[in-house]
Design a protein around this motif. Sequence first.
Motif, PDB file in Angstrom:
ATOM      1  N   SER A  63      34.894  -8.701 -46.857  1.00  0.00           N
ATOM      2  CA  SER A  63      34.542  -9.883 -47.654  1.00  0.00           C
ATOM      3  C   SER A  63      35.211 -11.172 -47.194  1.00  0.00           C
ATOM      4  O   SER A  63      34.892 -12.243 -47.702  1.00  0.00           O
ATOM      5  CB  SER A  63      34.837  -9.638 -49.132  1.00  0.00           C
ATOM      6  N   ASP A  64      36.102 -11.102 -46.219  1.00  0.00           N
ATOM      7  CA  ASP A  64      36.776 -12.309 -45.731  1.00  0.00           C
ATOM      8  C   ASP A  64      36.001 -12.908 -44.558  1.00  0.00           C
ATOM      9  O   ASP A  64      36.370 -12.767 -43.399  1.00  0.00           O
ATOM     10  CB  ASP A  64      38.211 -11.988 -45.318  1.00  0.00           C
ATOM     11  N   VAL A  67      33.436 -17.366 -46.957  1.00  0.00           N
ATOM     12  CA  VAL A  67      32.640 -17.807 -48.101  1.00  0.00           C
ATOM     13  C   VAL A  67      33.151 -17.084 -49.343  1.00  0.00           C
ATOM     14  O   VAL A  67      33.890 -16.110 -49.243  1.00  0.00           O
ATOM     15  CB  VAL A  67      31.128 -17.542 -47.890  1.00  0.00           C
ATOM     16  N   SER A  68      32.740 -17.546 -50.513  1.00  0.00           N
ATOM     17  CA  SER A  68      33.201 -16.957 -51.770  1.00  0.00           C
ATOM     18  C   SER A  68      32.651 -15.536 -51.949  1.00  0.00           C
ATOM     19  O   SER A  68      31.647 -15.159 -51.334  1.00  0.00           O
ATOM     20  CB  SER A  68      32.772 -17.820 -52.952  1.00  0.00           C
ATOM     21  N   GLN A  69      33.302 -14.762 -52.822  1.00  0.00           N
ATOM     22  CA  GLN A  69      32.860 -13.391 -53.087  1.00  0.00           C
ATOM     23  C   GLN A  69      31.424 -13.343 -53.620  1.00  0.00           C
ATOM     24  O   GLN A  69      30.645 -12.504 -53.181  1.00  0.00           O
ATOM     25  CB  GLN A  69      33.819 -12.690 -54.048  1.00  0.00           C
ATOM     26  N   PRO A  70      31.035 -14.237 -54.541  1.00  0.00           N
ATOM     27  CA  PRO A  70      29.636 -14.199 -54.978  1.00  0.00           C
ATOM     28  C   PRO A  70      28.645 -14.448 -53.827  1.00  0.00           C
ATOM     29  O   PRO A  70      27.567 -13.852 -53.790  1.00  0.00           O
ATOM     30  CB  PRO A  70      29.550 -15.312 -56.029  1.00  0.00           C
ATOM     31  N   THR A  71      29.039 -15.291 -52.881  1.00  0.00           N
ATOM     32  CA  THR A  71      28.167 -15.559 -51.732  1.00  0.00           C
ATOM     33  C   THR A  71      28.086 -14.335 -50.827  1.00  0.00           C
ATOM     34  O   THR A  71      27.013 -13.999 -50.316  1.00  0.00           O
ATOM     35  CB  THR A  71      28.657 -16.798 -50.957  1.00  0.00           C
ATOM     36  N   VAL A  72      29.210 -13.649 -50.641  1.00  0.00           N
ATOM     37  CA  VAL A  72      29.208 -12.403 -49.872  1.00  0.00           C
ATOM     38  C   VAL A  72      28.262 -11.401 -50.533  1.00  0.00           C
ATOM     39  O   VAL A  72      27.427 -10.769 -49.864  1.00  0.00           O
ATOM     40  CB  VAL A  72      30.633 -11.816 -49.738  1.00  0.00           C
ATOM     41  N   SER A  73      28.368 -11.260 -51.841  1.00  0.00           N
ATOM     42  CA  SER A  73      27.501 -10.326 -52.569  1.00  0.00           C
ATOM     43  C   SER A  73      26.031 -10.688 -52.396  1.00  0.00           C
ATOM     44  O   SER A  73      25.189  -9.808 -52.215  1.00  0.00           O
ATOM     45  CB  SER A  73      27.863 -10.322 -54.057  1.00  0.00           C
ATOM     46  N   HIS A  74      25.722 -11.973 -52.446  1.00  0.00           N
ATOM     47  CA  HIS A  74      24.343 -12.435 -52.250  1.00  0.00           C
ATOM     48  C   HIS A  74      23.835 -12.042 -50.864  1.00  0.00           C
ATOM     49  O   HIS A  74      22.722 -11.523 -50.725  1.00  0.00           O
ATOM     50  CB  HIS A  74      24.273 -13.959 -52.432  1.00  0.00           C
TER      51      HIS A  74
END
Length: 115
Positions: A63-64, A67-74
């Motif tokens: 996840s690093d 970008v933000s965690q929500p963006t990674v999830s997207h």
Amino acid sequence: MPNIESVEHAEPCCPPLTERPLTAEEAVRTAAMFKALGDPVRLRLFSLVASHDGGEACVCDISDVGVSQPTVSHHLKKLKETGLLTSERRGTWVYYRVEPSVLAAMGHILGRVGA
């Protein structure tokens, strides 16, 4: 039994691009896959999963990417929707995998130049 969210495995839907022109349906399927990889963050996430030991990566390990965690999830969701990744929830973490059939299908479509 673990909760496995599966998507359709990528099969070589299409002949190598050098063999014959793609049909309209084949072009739509192929374009979706390459469009998903057309974003630098998605391509990096896909690469992180594909190159991770055992071909599987916990979201906590990838996840690093700046970008933000929500963006990674997207982005991971988009990769799953196109069939490029599969996932499995284990406790609180989700593990992602690139199925070998996905890489084989991508290589098949691109074909070998001069083959």
